[in-house]
Design an enzyme around this catalytic site. Structure first.
Site, PDB file in Angstrom:
ATOM      1  NE  ARG A 180      -3.814 -16.960  25.409  1.00  0.00           N
ATOM      2  CZ  ARG A 180      -2.630 -17.136  25.404  1.00  0.00           C
ATOM      3  NH1 ARG A 180      -2.189 -17.068  26.865  1.00  0.00           N
ATOM      4  NH2 ARG A 180      -2.100 -17.594  24.614  1.00  0.00           N
TER       5      ARG A 180
ATOM      6  CB  CYS B 245      -0.972   0.042   1.157  1.00  0.00           C
ATOM      7  SG  CYS B 245      -1.734  -1.360   1.485  1.00  0.00           S
TER       8      CYS B 245
ATOM      9  CG  PHE C 164      -2.461 -12.613  24.052  1.00  0.00           C
ATOM     10  CD1 PHE C 164      -1.723 -13.618  24.583  1.00  0.00           C
ATOM     11  CD2 PHE C 164      -1.588 -11.597  23.657  1.00  0.00           C
ATOM     12  CE1 PHE C 164      -0.244 -13.858  24.557  1.00  0.00           C
ATOM     13  CE2 PHE C 164      -0.134 -11.837  23.419  1.00  0.00           C
ATOM     14  CZ  PHE C 164       0.275 -12.905  24.031  1.00  0.00           C
TER      15      PHE C 164
END
Length: 266
Positions: free
Chosen positions: A247, A107, A245
């Site tokens: 979780r 880009c 992450f």
């Protein structure tokens, strides 16, 4: 010949301070060699399930095809480990055509290493989609709840294609790229529009995984693991929201956080 995805094997397990005989469920590895227009193209080591989807997704990811109509015929010979693909066009199947690395720009923003076909097939996301934190958490929980083979073997990656409210398809493989290719192939074979979809993934978000997600065309990637720095840079360049992450009830947003909105804003 139909292969199951796992098998039982006698082992010796150490538990509770002693060695004892036991059985364990072991995931299977299956080599599949792909021939395109009669020429050997690639050999993939995979989990023997949804092989047609994987081949179609892999060829699309490599830039060999754009649509399912580009495939004249596809035959899987599981007993011998071969996939035979005839295209409606001729292509250059030489190794250099699909493995030459070069330094390009993404880009126009940053200089990265790419495979030549990555530049042609990776898409800047135009997805206009938003998720609340609770939707991110629930999509990850839903994918993990369907990960039966992982629970039995601990030896596979899982990937799910989702809308904001539900899982559309879950695919499993020993190879993380294979799992993503299976989802890509599923979308192409079933004419599923991907622009407004989310990718939920069990492994870390590497640059290769992020590039694969860009080729598929999703705007948000959710992972229960970590991203790499290059993956974050690519996500910024390609307008993809990378969330890691995921979780329990927490997660980190590493790029384009504008797609993750507070509950009260919806």
């Amino acid at each position: 010949m139909i292969h199951s995805m796992s098998g039982r094997r006698a082992i010796v397990r150490f538990s509770d301070g002693r060695l004892q005989e036991a059985e364990d469920e072991i995931v299977k590895e299956f080599p599949l060699t792909i021939y395109v227009n009669g020429e050997e193209f690639a050999t993939m080591v995979c989990t023997p399930a949804q092989l047609e989807e994987m081949v179609v997704g892999f060829l699309a990811s490599e830039g060999v095809i754009l649509f399912k109509r580009d495939i004249k015929s596809l035959e899987i010979d599981e007993s011998r480990g071969f996939a035979y693909v005839e295209l409606t066009k001729q292509i250059d199947t030489s190794p250099l055509a699909y493995s030459k690395r070069f330094i390009g720009s993404c880009c126009g923003k940053s200089r990265q290493f790419y495979f030549q076909h990555d530049v042609k097939t990776a898409k800047t996301s135009m997805a206009d989609i938003h998720l609340t934190p609770s939707q991110c958490v629930e999509l990850m929980k839903s994918m993990q709840a369907e990960s039966v083979l992982f629970k039995g073997t601990g030896g596979v990656h899982n990937a799910a294609l989702c809308s904001a409210g539900e899982i559309i398809a879950v695919r499993t493989d020993i190879g993380r790229h294979n799992a993503l290719d299976k989802l890509y192939g599923y979308c192409l074979l079933n004419d599923i529009a991907i622009r407004s979809k989310i990718l939920v993934f069990s492994g870390r978000i590497s640059s290769e995984v992020l590039t694969k997600a860009a080729k598929i065309g999703v705007g948000i990637v959710l992972s229960k693991s970590a991203p790499t720095d290059l993956a974050i840079e690519l996500a910024e360049d390609l307008n993809i929201t990378a969330v890691g992450f995921v979780r329990g009830s927490s997660f980190n947003v590493y790029s384009h956080p504008e797609r993750i909105i507070e509950e009260k804003e919806r």
